[in-house]
Scaffold this motif. Structure first.
Motif, PDB file in Angstrom:
ATOM      1  N   GLY A   3       0.791  -1.167  -0.088  1.00 55.73           N
ATOM      2  CA  GLY A   3       0.017  -0.031  -0.124  1.00 55.73           C
ATOM      3  C   GLY A   3       0.976   1.180   0.034  1.00 55.73           C
ATOM      4  N   GLN A   4       0.349   2.359  -0.114  1.00 54.33           N
ATOM      5  CA  GLN A   4       1.166   3.574  -0.235  1.00 54.33           C
ATOM      6  C   GLN A   4       0.347   4.644   0.270  1.00 54.33           C
ATOM      7  OE1 GLN A   4       2.187   4.262  -4.178  1.00 54.33           O
ATOM      8  NE2 GLN A   4       0.129   4.586  -4.987  1.00 54.33           N
ATOM      9  N   PHE A   5       0.886   5.858   0.547  1.00 57.72           N
ATOM     10  CA  PHE A   5       0.138   7.277   1.038  1.00 57.72           C
ATOM     11  C   PHE A   5      -0.029   8.025  -0.078  1.00 57.72           C
ATOM     12  CE2 PHE A   5       1.196   5.392   4.909  1.00 57.72           C
ATOM     13  CZ  PHE A   5       0.351   5.483   5.955  1.00 57.72           C
ATOM     14  N   GLU A   6      -1.117   8.840  -0.357  1.00 59.49           N
ATOM     15  CA  GLU A   6      -1.131   9.696  -1.356  1.00 59.49           C
ATOM     16  C   GLU A   6      -1.486  11.157  -0.855  1.00 59.49           C
ATOM     17  OE1 GLU A   6      -3.084   8.843  -5.571  1.00 59.49           O
ATOM     18  OE2 GLU A   6      -4.388   9.379  -4.309  1.00 59.49           O
ATOM     19  N   ILE A   7      -0.788  12.097  -0.958  1.00 57.35           N
ATOM     20  CA  ILE A   7      -1.013  13.436  -0.602  1.00 57.35           C
ATOM     21  C   ILE A   7      -1.892  14.067  -1.648  1.00 57.35           C
ATOM     22  CG2 ILE A   7      -0.189  15.651   0.288  1.00 57.35           C
ATOM     23  CD1 ILE A   7       2.255  14.068   1.431  1.00 57.35           C
ATOM     24  N   PHE A   8      -3.186  14.969  -1.384  1.00 57.40           N
ATOM     25  CA  PHE A   8      -3.790  15.528  -2.168  1.00 57.40           C
ATOM     26  C   PHE A   8      -4.413  16.980  -1.828  1.00 57.40           C
ATOM     27  CE2 PHE A   8      -6.731  12.868  -0.039  1.00 57.40           C
ATOM     28  CZ  PHE A   8      -8.151  13.406  -0.260  1.00 57.40           C
ATOM     29  N   THR A   9      -4.940  17.613  -2.366  1.00 62.94           N
ATOM     30  CA  THR A   9      -5.742  18.936  -2.120  1.00 62.94           C
ATOM     31  C   THR A   9      -7.191  18.790  -2.093  1.00 62.94           C
ATOM     32  OG1 THR A   9      -3.468  20.272  -2.689  1.00 62.94           O
ATOM     33  CG2 THR A   9      -5.859  21.369  -2.203  1.00 62.94           C
ATOM     34  N   ASP A  10      -7.870  18.967  -1.165  1.00 56.76           N
ATOM     35  CA  ASP A  10      -9.186  18.770  -1.347  1.00 56.76           C
ATOM     36  C   ASP A  10     -10.072  20.055  -1.967  1.00 56.76           C
ATOM     37  OD1 ASP A  10      -9.319  20.561   0.755  1.00 56.76           O
ATOM     38  OD2 ASP A  10     -10.038  19.240   2.211  1.00 56.76           O
ATOM     39  N   ALA A  11     -11.303  19.694  -1.782  1.00 54.04           N
ATOM     40  CA  ALA A  11     -11.981  21.043  -2.576  1.00 54.04           C
ATOM     41  C   ALA A  11     -11.898  22.649  -1.689  1.00 54.04           C
ATOM     42  CB  ALA A  11     -13.689  20.500  -2.664  1.00 54.04           C
ATOM     43  N   GLU A  12     -11.547  22.307  -0.327  1.00 59.73           N
ATOM     44  CA  GLU A  12     -11.302  23.616   0.253  1.00 59.73           C
ATOM     45  C   GLU A  12     -10.038  24.133   0.429  1.00 59.73           C
ATOM     46  OE1 GLU A  12     -13.109  20.961   2.073  1.00 59.73           O
ATOM     47  OE2 GLU A  12     -14.974  21.635   0.931  1.00 59.73           O
ATOM     48  N   ALA A  13      -8.904  23.332  -0.450  1.00 62.92           N
ATOM     49  CA  ALA A  13      -7.689  24.010  -0.739  1.00 62.92           C
ATOM     50  C   ALA A  13      -6.927  23.515   0.679  1.00 62.92           C
ATOM     51  CB  ALA A  13      -7.397  25.332  -0.768  1.00 62.92           C
ATOM     52  N   LYS A  14      -7.296  22.410   1.252  1.00 63.49           N
ATOM     53  CA  LYS A  14      -6.545  21.845   2.278  1.00 63.49           C
ATOM     54  C   LYS A  14      -5.946  20.798   2.022  1.00 63.49           C
ATOM     55  CE  LYS A  14      -8.412  24.613   5.645  1.00 63.49           C
ATOM     56  NZ  LYS A  14      -7.618  25.420   6.538  1.00 63.49           N
ATOM     57  N   VAL A  15      -4.808  20.315   2.713  1.00 62.17           N
ATOM     58  CA  VAL A  15      -3.917  19.283   2.172  1.00 62.17           C
ATOM     59  C   VAL A  15      -4.474  18.061   3.145  1.00 62.17           C
ATOM     60  CG1 VAL A  15      -1.688  18.322   2.196  1.00 62.17           C
ATOM     61  CG2 VAL A  15      -2.081  20.693   1.632  1.00 62.17           C
ATOM     62  N   ARG A  16      -4.663  16.659   2.466  1.00 60.52           N
ATOM     63  CA  ARG A  16      -4.972  15.706   2.957  1.00 60.52           C
ATOM     64  C   ARG A  16      -4.315  14.521   2.424  1.00 60.52           C
ATOM     65  NH1 ARG A  16     -10.286  15.410   5.271  1.00 60.52           N
ATOM     66  NH2 ARG A  16     -11.345  17.397   4.981  1.00 60.52           N
ATOM     67  N   PHE A  17      -4.092  13.442   3.162  1.00 58.59           N
ATOM     68  CA  PHE A  17      -3.909  12.254   2.477  1.00 58.59           C
ATOM     69  C   PHE A  17      -4.634  10.979   2.501  1.00 58.59           C
ATOM     70  CE2 PHE A  17      -2.146  11.753   6.995  1.00 58.59           C
ATOM     71  CZ  PHE A  17      -2.579  10.813   7.489  1.00 58.59           C
ATOM     72  N   ARG A  18      -4.585   9.985   1.679  1.00 57.63           N
ATOM     73  CA  ARG A  18      -5.364   9.000   1.852  1.00 57.63           C
ATOM     74  C   ARG A  18      -4.289   7.623   1.423  1.00 57.63           C
ATOM     75  NH1 ARG A  18      -8.408  11.246  -2.790  1.00 57.63           N
ATOM     76  NH2 ARG A  18      -6.687  11.799  -4.213  1.00 57.63           N
TER      77      ARG A  18
END
Length: 87
Positions: A3-18
């Motif tokens: 598995g891996q972690f993926e960093i992304f920017t959500d609709a509110e311009a906040k950074v999250r990871f999945r």
């Protein structure tokens, strides 16, 4: 592949990871972080505690509306042991 972690920017311009499984399925999504550095710190924290974390079942309080019975169903009475009368 692991598995891996993926960093992304959500609709509110906040950074999250999945957290993605080996097959690419989404296993978990993080809370929002202010910046990428904070998200990376969150990933590090998950990596450190995930392997040693205990598994615990969360139980809600019945009066909060999320108890073990379906809505509209009365709660079961607790069982009480009664002495058997002598014959």
């Amino acid at each position: 592949m692991a598995g891996q972690f993926e960093i992304f920017t959500d609709a509110e311009a906040k950074v999250r990871f999945r957290l993605l499984g080996a097959d690419g399925s989404v296993l978990a999504i993080s809370r929002s972080f202010e910046d990428k550095r904070s998200a990376v710190a969150g990933i590090t924290a998950v990596r450190e505690c995930a392997g040693t974390g205990l598994v615990k079942e969360a139980r809600s309080h019945a009066r909060a509306g999320t108890g073990g019975t379906r809505p509209g169903q009365p709660a079961p009475y607790p069982r009480r042991h009664r002495p058997i009368p002598a014959a």
